[in-house]
Motif scaffolding. Structure first.
Motif, PDB file in Angstrom:
ATOM      1  N   VAL A   1      -1.754  24.735  12.343  1.00  0.00           N
ATOM      2  CA  VAL A   1      -0.783  25.542  11.606  1.00  0.00           C
ATOM      3  C   VAL A   1       0.598  25.143  12.114  1.00  0.00           C
ATOM      4  O   VAL A   1       0.892  25.281  13.302  1.00  0.00           O
ATOM      5  CB  VAL A   1      -1.018  27.045  11.826  1.00  0.00           C
ATOM      6  CG1 VAL A   1       0.103  27.859  11.169  1.00  0.00           C
ATOM      7  CG2 VAL A   1      -2.377  27.459  11.270  1.00  0.00           C
TER       8      VAL A   1
ATOM      9  N   LYS B   1       7.461  35.176  12.729  1.00  0.00           N
ATOM     10  CA  LYS B   1       6.660  34.338  13.620  1.00  0.00           C
ATOM     11  C   LYS B   1       5.701  35.191  14.449  1.00  0.00           C
ATOM     12  O   LYS B   1       4.516  34.870  14.591  1.00  0.00           O
ATOM     13  CB  LYS B   1       7.584  33.524  14.533  1.00  0.00           C
ATOM     14  CG  LYS B   1       6.877  32.473  15.369  1.00  0.00           C
ATOM     15  CD  LYS B   1       7.860  31.729  16.276  1.00  0.00           C
ATOM     16  CE  LYS B   1       8.844  30.890  15.528  1.00  0.00           C
ATOM     17  NZ  LYS B   1       9.642  30.004  16.424  1.00  0.00           N
TER      18      LYS B   1
ATOM     19  N   LEU C   1       1.610  35.137  14.261  1.00  0.00           N
ATOM     20  CA  LEU C   1       0.881  34.844  15.500  1.00  0.00           C
ATOM     21  C   LEU C   1      -0.151  35.924  15.821  1.00  0.00           C
ATOM     22  O   LEU C   1      -1.272  35.628  16.234  1.00  0.00           O
ATOM     23  CB  LEU C   1       1.866  34.743  16.664  1.00  0.00           C
ATOM     24  CG  LEU C   1       2.375  33.362  17.052  1.00  0.00           C
ATOM     25  CD1 LEU C   1       3.415  33.489  18.153  1.00  0.00           C
ATOM     26  CD2 LEU C   1       1.235  32.464  17.497  1.00  0.00           C
TER      27      LEU C   1
ATOM     28  N   ILE D   1      -3.238  35.796  12.977  1.00  0.00           N
ATOM     29  CA  ILE D   1      -4.168  34.665  12.858  1.00  0.00           C
ATOM     30  C   ILE D   1      -5.451  34.974  13.620  1.00  0.00           C
ATOM     31  O   ILE D   1      -5.422  35.284  14.817  1.00  0.00           O
ATOM     32  CB  ILE D   1      -3.523  33.363  13.382  1.00  0.00           C
ATOM     33  CG1 ILE D   1      -2.456  32.867  12.393  1.00  0.00           C
ATOM     34  CG2 ILE D   1      -4.574  32.276  13.602  1.00  0.00           C
ATOM     35  CD1 ILE D   1      -1.712  31.625  12.848  1.00  0.00           C
TER      36      ILE D   1
ATOM     37  N   CYS E   1      -7.118  27.559  16.231  1.00  0.00           N
ATOM     38  CA  CYS E   1      -6.290  26.482  15.661  1.00  0.00           C
ATOM     39  C   CYS E   1      -5.204  26.098  16.651  1.00  0.00           C
ATOM     40  O   CYS E   1      -4.961  26.782  17.647  1.00  0.00           O
ATOM     41  CB  CYS E   1      -5.659  26.918  14.336  1.00  0.00           C
ATOM     42  SG  CYS E   1      -4.422  28.238  14.502  1.00  0.00           S
TER      43      CYS E   1
ATOM     44  N   PHE F   1      -1.247  25.902  16.996  1.00  0.00           N
ATOM     45  CA  PHE F   1      -0.060  26.486  16.376  1.00  0.00           C
ATOM     46  C   PHE F   1       1.157  25.727  16.870  1.00  0.00           C
ATOM     47  O   PHE F   1       1.409  25.648  18.073  1.00  0.00           O
ATOM     48  CB  PHE F   1       0.058  27.964  16.727  1.00  0.00           C
ATOM     49  CG  PHE F   1       1.126  28.700  15.958  1.00  0.00           C
ATOM     50  CD1 PHE F   1       0.846  29.267  14.725  1.00  0.00           C
ATOM     51  CD2 PHE F   1       2.412  28.817  16.467  1.00  0.00           C
ATOM     52  CE1 PHE F   1       1.828  29.939  14.010  1.00  0.00           C
ATOM     53  CE2 PHE F   1       3.403  29.481  15.768  1.00  0.00           C
ATOM     54  CZ  PHE F   1       3.113  30.051  14.535  1.00  0.00           C
TER      55      PHE F   1
ATOM     56  N   CYS G   1       5.408  24.756  16.548  1.00  0.00           N
ATOM     57  CA  CYS G   1       6.752  25.151  16.093  1.00  0.00           C
ATOM     58  C   CYS G   1       7.776  24.069  16.436  1.00  0.00           C
ATOM     59  O   CYS G   1       8.914  24.365  16.789  1.00  0.00           O
ATOM     60  CB  CYS G   1       7.178  26.462  16.734  1.00  0.00           C
ATOM     61  SG  CYS G   1       6.447  27.919  15.997  1.00  0.00           S
TER      62      CYS G   1
ATOM     63  N   SER H   1       4.448  27.501  20.851  1.00  0.00           N
ATOM     64  CA  SER H   1       3.450  26.549  20.387  1.00  0.00           C
ATOM     65  C   SER H   1       2.278  26.570  21.361  1.00  0.00           C
ATOM     66  O   SER H   1       2.455  26.852  22.551  1.00  0.00           O
ATOM     67  CB  SER H   1       4.035  25.120  20.331  1.00  0.00           C
ATOM     68  OG  SER H   1       5.108  25.032  19.415  1.00  0.00           O
TER      69      SER H   1
ATOM     70  N   ARG I   1      -2.145  32.802  22.833  1.00  0.00           N
ATOM     71  CA  ARG I   1      -1.401  33.787  22.039  1.00  0.00           C
ATOM     72  C   ARG I   1      -0.434  34.613  22.886  1.00  0.00           C
ATOM     73  O   ARG I   1       0.741  34.775  22.544  1.00  0.00           O
ATOM     74  CB  ARG I   1      -2.378  34.715  21.305  1.00  0.00           C
ATOM     75  CG  ARG I   1      -1.695  35.552  20.225  1.00  0.00           C
ATOM     76  CD  ARG I   1      -2.589  36.666  19.677  1.00  0.00           C
ATOM     77  NE  ARG I   1      -3.945  36.244  19.447  1.00  0.00           N
ATOM     78  CZ  ARG I   1      -4.405  35.744  18.293  1.00  0.00           C
ATOM     79  NH1 ARG I   1      -3.567  35.602  17.279  1.00  0.00           N
ATOM     80  NH2 ARG I   1      -5.674  35.403  18.168  1.00  0.00           N
TER      81      ARG I   1
END
Length: 371
Positions: A160, A194, A198, A201, A205, A207, A209, A220, A227
């Motif tokens: 993503v 954002k 976050l 989700i 995956c 993530f 930026c 990121s 997370r």
């Protein structure tokens, strides 16, 4: 036709010697090609560069997600392309909101996106799906974030990518903004988008930026394991004062600070002294060069601009003599002057209200420098 080994061009030989194994189709929608033609292109590449066995490409939901499109790729078509090496597809979701997609003229719907993304995943391909933070503007920020998270969860891409919105003056959206039919989202709204995505989700995956027009690129990592670390970076930024936020935003947009850690590690006094010394040298040189000039025509206005720059620079140096300013405040004042010298002339320049207003418009006032 393939060349004999000893007659092949230098770059061809380098490719073979280095064993490069992946090729990327850079056209914005290479999968618009008919399946048979795409397979033929792959075959030609492999005939000339036999070590290249993997391929990646951009794709569009306008084609891949609409079964009525003449170039639509069925699941069988996609599976056949996967068999010959097409392993990754990059697709622009932009937004999960049909309202936002329609306003932006995307040409596809959220349903098209989900259909295309699921087919690509089912065909065994790795999918990188990008969306644009702030694309809904002020008015549709919340629905943009909510619907984008919903569609991402419906597709579950491998990567993503959160991109930033940069308005080129030649685009229709820029004109919409000029005519007040589109209001650019604030940095705080973009952070809220954002953070919401976050938190929502619910699949594993990567993530990312890292886009040049993005903001707070260190958000990121891998989900779900990173997370909390990414959310902590957002919280650290929110804890900054208005002055610190402005310094960080301007510095990150000018590629001074790749992350908050770099900002916190900076010596504001050293940065300020370097910049102010450079400014003094420039002003002194301009003053010397202007002393011996004879009055003459100034058709381009260059001399008048130099005189105005010199006058404004001297006024700034005078303001910076105040002993109560900290080095951070002096650095911020200097940086704001660099961005817009007219601000120095405003009655409330550098007041709390002035700084709050500048920060509220920072996303518009301080666009990213293109490297």
């Amino acid at each position: 036709h393939a060349c004999p080994e000893d007659e092949s061009p230098f770059w061809t030989q380098v490719l073979r010697e280095q064993w490069f194994h992946r090729a990327f189709f850079q056209e914005a929608n290479a999968l618009f090609l008919e399946t048979a033609k795409f397979r033929k292109v792959v075959g030609l590449i492999q005939a000339h560069f036999p070590h290249i066995r993997e391929f990646s490409s951009f794709g569009s939901a306008k084609v891949l997600g609409n079964s009525r499109h003449p170039r639509y790729k069925s699941l069988d078509d996609l599976a056949s392309l996967r068999e010959i090496g097409l392993g990754r597809v990059y697709m622009g979701l932009e937004s999960g909101s049909d309202e936002v997609l329609s306003f932006m003229g995307k040409g596809s719907t959220a349903e098209n996106m989900v259909h295309a993304g699921r087919n690509l995943k089912q065909a065994g391909m790795e999918l990188c799906l990008s969306f644009i933070l702030g694309l809904g503007g002020v008015q549709h920020s919340k629905v943009h974030a909510r619907e984008t998270a919903r569609v991402l969860n419906g597709i579950q891409p491998d990567i993503v990518a959160a991109l930033g919105l940069f308005l080129n003056p030649s685009t229709p959206l820029y004109q919409e903004m000029q005519e007040r039919r589109f209001a650019l989202a604030s940095l705080e709204q973009i952070l809220e988008e954002k953070e919401h995505i976050l938190r929502q989700i619910d699949f594993p995956c990567t993530f990312s930026c890292s886009h040049v027009a993005n903001f707070l690129n260190e958000v990121s990592g891998e989900l779900p394991e990173d997370r909390e670390v990414m959310l902590e970076a957002i919280a650290r930024y929110r804890f900054l004062s208005i002055e610190e936020k402005l310094l960080f935003v301007m510095g990150s947009r000018d590629h001074w600070y790749p992350s908050l850690d770099h900002f916190f590690q900076e010596n504001a006094e050293a940065r300020y002294k370097t910049l102010i010394t450079s400014l003094r040298v420039k002003l002194n040189r301009m003053e010397r060069e202007g002393e011996g000039e004879e009055p003459q025509a100034d058709p381009t206005g260059a001399r008048e601009k130099n005189r105005e720059y010199l006058r404004s620079g001297r006024l700034l140096l005078e303001r910076l003599q105040d002993p109560w300013w900290s080095f951070e405040e002096k650095l911020l004042m200097l940086r704001l002057w660099e961005k817009n010298r007219e601000w120095l002339e405003e009655e409330g320049f550098f007041s709390p209200g002035f700084l709050a207003d500048i920060y509220a418009r920072a996303n518009l006032l301080f666009p990213p420098k293109v490297m």
